[in-house]
Design an enzyme around this catalytic site. Structure first.
Site, short mmCIF file in Angstrom:
data_model
loop_
_atom_site.label_atom_id
_atom_site.label_comp_id
_atom_site.label_asym_id
_atom_site.label_seq_id
_atom_site.Cartn_x
_atom_site.Cartn_y
_atom_site.Cartn_z
N SER A 107 51.47 -33.02 -40.92
CA SER A 107 50.30 -33.34 -41.73
C SER A 107 49.03 -32.83 -41.05
O SER A 107 48.66 -33.31 -39.98
CB SER A 107 50.20 -34.85 -41.94
OG SER A 107 48.94 -35.19 -42.51
N VAL A 108 48.38 -31.86 -41.67
CA VAL A 108 47.15 -31.29 -41.12
C VAL A 108 46.04 -32.34 -41.06
O VAL A 108 45.30 -32.43 -40.08
CB VAL A 108 46.70 -30.08 -41.98
CG1 VAL A 108 45.36 -29.54 -41.51
CG2 VAL A 108 47.76 -28.99 -41.95
N LYS A 188 46.10 -46.81 -45.53
CA LYS A 188 47.31 -46.85 -44.72
C LYS A 188 47.32 -48.17 -43.96
O LYS A 188 46.27 -48.62 -43.48
CB LYS A 188 47.34 -45.67 -43.74
CG LYS A 188 48.55 -45.67 -42.82
CD LYS A 188 48.51 -44.51 -41.83
CE LYS A 188 49.00 -43.23 -42.43
NZ LYS A 188 49.22 -42.16 -41.43
N GLY A 222 58.54 -43.80 -45.35
CA GLY A 222 59.70 -43.95 -44.48
C GLY A 222 59.44 -43.77 -43.00
O GLY A 222 60.37 -43.70 -42.20
N LYS A 223 58.15 -43.72 -42.61
CA LYS A 223 57.80 -43.43 -41.22
C LYS A 223 57.30 -44.64 -40.44
O LYS A 223 56.70 -44.50 -39.38
CB LYS A 223 56.76 -42.31 -41.18
CG LYS A 223 57.28 -41.00 -41.77
CD LYS A 223 56.21 -39.92 -41.74
CE LYS A 223 56.73 -38.62 -42.35
NZ LYS A 223 55.67 -37.57 -42.36
N HIS A 225 55.08 -47.05 -41.50
CA HIS A 225 53.81 -47.63 -41.92
C HIS A 225 53.76 -47.68 -43.45
O HIS A 225 54.56 -47.04 -44.13
CB HIS A 225 52.62 -46.82 -41.37
CG HIS A 225 52.61 -45.39 -41.83
ND1 HIS A 225 53.08 -44.36 -41.05
CD2 HIS A 225 52.20 -44.82 -42.98
CE1 HIS A 225 52.96 -43.21 -41.70
NE2 HIS A 225 52.43 -43.46 -42.88
N ARG A 227 51.63 -47.32 -47.17
CA ARG A 227 50.53 -46.63 -47.84
C ARG A 227 50.14 -47.43 -49.08
O ARG A 227 51.01 -47.97 -49.77
CB ARG A 227 50.94 -45.21 -48.25
CG ARG A 227 51.07 -44.26 -47.07
CD ARG A 227 51.52 -42.89 -47.52
NE ARG A 227 51.51 -41.95 -46.41
CZ ARG A 227 50.48 -41.17 -46.08
NH1 ARG A 227 49.37 -41.24 -46.79
NH2 ARG A 227 50.56 -40.34 -45.06
#
EC number: 3.6.4.-
Length: 317
Positions: A107-108, A188, A222-223, A225, A227
């Site tokens: 993710s930039v 988030k 799925g990481k 945290h 949203r």
């Protein structure tokens, strides 16, 4: 999103690699170059300005023909590239790993936020190089740890209790890949620590979400945290999550998709992700996003933090 190969290139030193950031002029030179098809996947030598990314990644940069890429001429690109290199150079990357590392899509915007945290003298990342590098390694998928509050990408804190911190994402103000839709609003939620959370603190968060954010859906990629997104954007998130999950499975990157706490996640999203993990098609899974779910009377009564994914995922199938 962009591959790590869009920011840096590897240089072999002894039995491991050192990573070197690209500069703006080398990238600009590559974007104007005519390159044979057989060389599209090779790093480009600009002769004057050094090594540039492989031409196959041209679409990752903002040009006259492509407005959706990164604004590579902004100083932020170099800052992000240097940060990535510092993190990668803090670990050992061998010849067997280097191709997999550089092909990883990251993710930039997440990385730009870490640069902003690093530059904020009031932020803990300004004072701790170790924590900063840890945050970057998590962001680029080089660490299996989840993104907690201390290592989060950051933003504007709008809620916090003992267990959770809720951030308003500030992508509208970004330089590298700003969100252009002025109506964009997204949050988030990170866990302050990666450990079991008491029902009291979960209940506090749910109360805040129900009263202050009832026009938003709580989802997860799925990481580890949460949203908080507009309902109108849920289908778009579903497409992205499903595609990423399938691509990871196809390429052999077996990453555990963390469903998180069913009491916090929007019921329909929990059903979608549970079905996805069980191998159903995108069409079948997405139907669950638009079905009316039966609400449990009291999600706290007799419930633990254990996940019950199989029960919800088959509704409507």
């Amino acid at each position: 999103m962009a591959e790590l190969a869009c920011f840096c290139y590897p240089h072999l030193e002894n039995d491991s690699y050192k990573f070197i950031p690209f500069n703006n002029l080398a990238i600009k030179c590559m974007l104007t170059a005519k390159v044979d098809k057989k060389d599209q996947d090779k790093f480009y030598n600009s002769i004057i300005y050094g090594i540039a990314p492989p031409p196959q990644f041209k679409k990752r940069y903002n040009t006259n023909d492509n407005s959706r890429g990164m604004n590579y001429e902004t100083p932020m690109l170099i800052k992000v590239a240097i940060l990535i290199c510092e993190a990668l150079n803090s670990i050992k990357v061998t010849q067997s790993d280097v191709a997999n590392v550089l092909s990883r899509v990251v993710s930039v915007r997440h990385l730009e936020n870490l640069v902003l945290r690093k530059e904020n003298h009031q932020d803990v990342l300004f004072h701790s190089k170790e924590l900063l590098l840890k945050s970057v390694l998590i962001a680029i998928g080089q660490s299996k740890e989840i993104e907690t509050t201390a290592t989060a990408e950051g933003g504007e804190i709008v809620f916090q209790n003992v267990a959770f911190t809720m951030w308003k994402l500030t992508y509208l103000d970004h330089k590298l890949m700003p969100i252009l839709d002025q109506n964009f609003i997204e949050y988030k939620i990170t866990m302050n620590e990666d450990k079991p959370i008491s029902d009291v603190h979960v209940k506090e968060l749910i109360a805040e979400l129900r009263w202050q954010y009832n026009r938003f859906a709580v989802i997860t990629h799925g990481k580890g945290h949460y949203r908080v997104v507009k309902y109108s954007s849920v289908a778009n998130h579903a497409d992205r999550v499903f595609a990423t999950y399938k691509n990871n499975a196809k390429s052999g990157n077996v990453i555990d998709f963390n469903l998180l706490d069913q009491r916090i996640i929007w019921q329909n999203w929990y059903a979608f992700t549970s079905s996805m993990k069980q191998g159903f098609t995108l069409d079948v899974c997405k139907k669950l996003l638009f079905q009316k779910m039966k609400q449990e009377r009291n999600p706290f009564k007799g419930l633990s933090t254990d996940r019950k994914m199989d029960e919800v995922s088959r509704i409507g199938i």
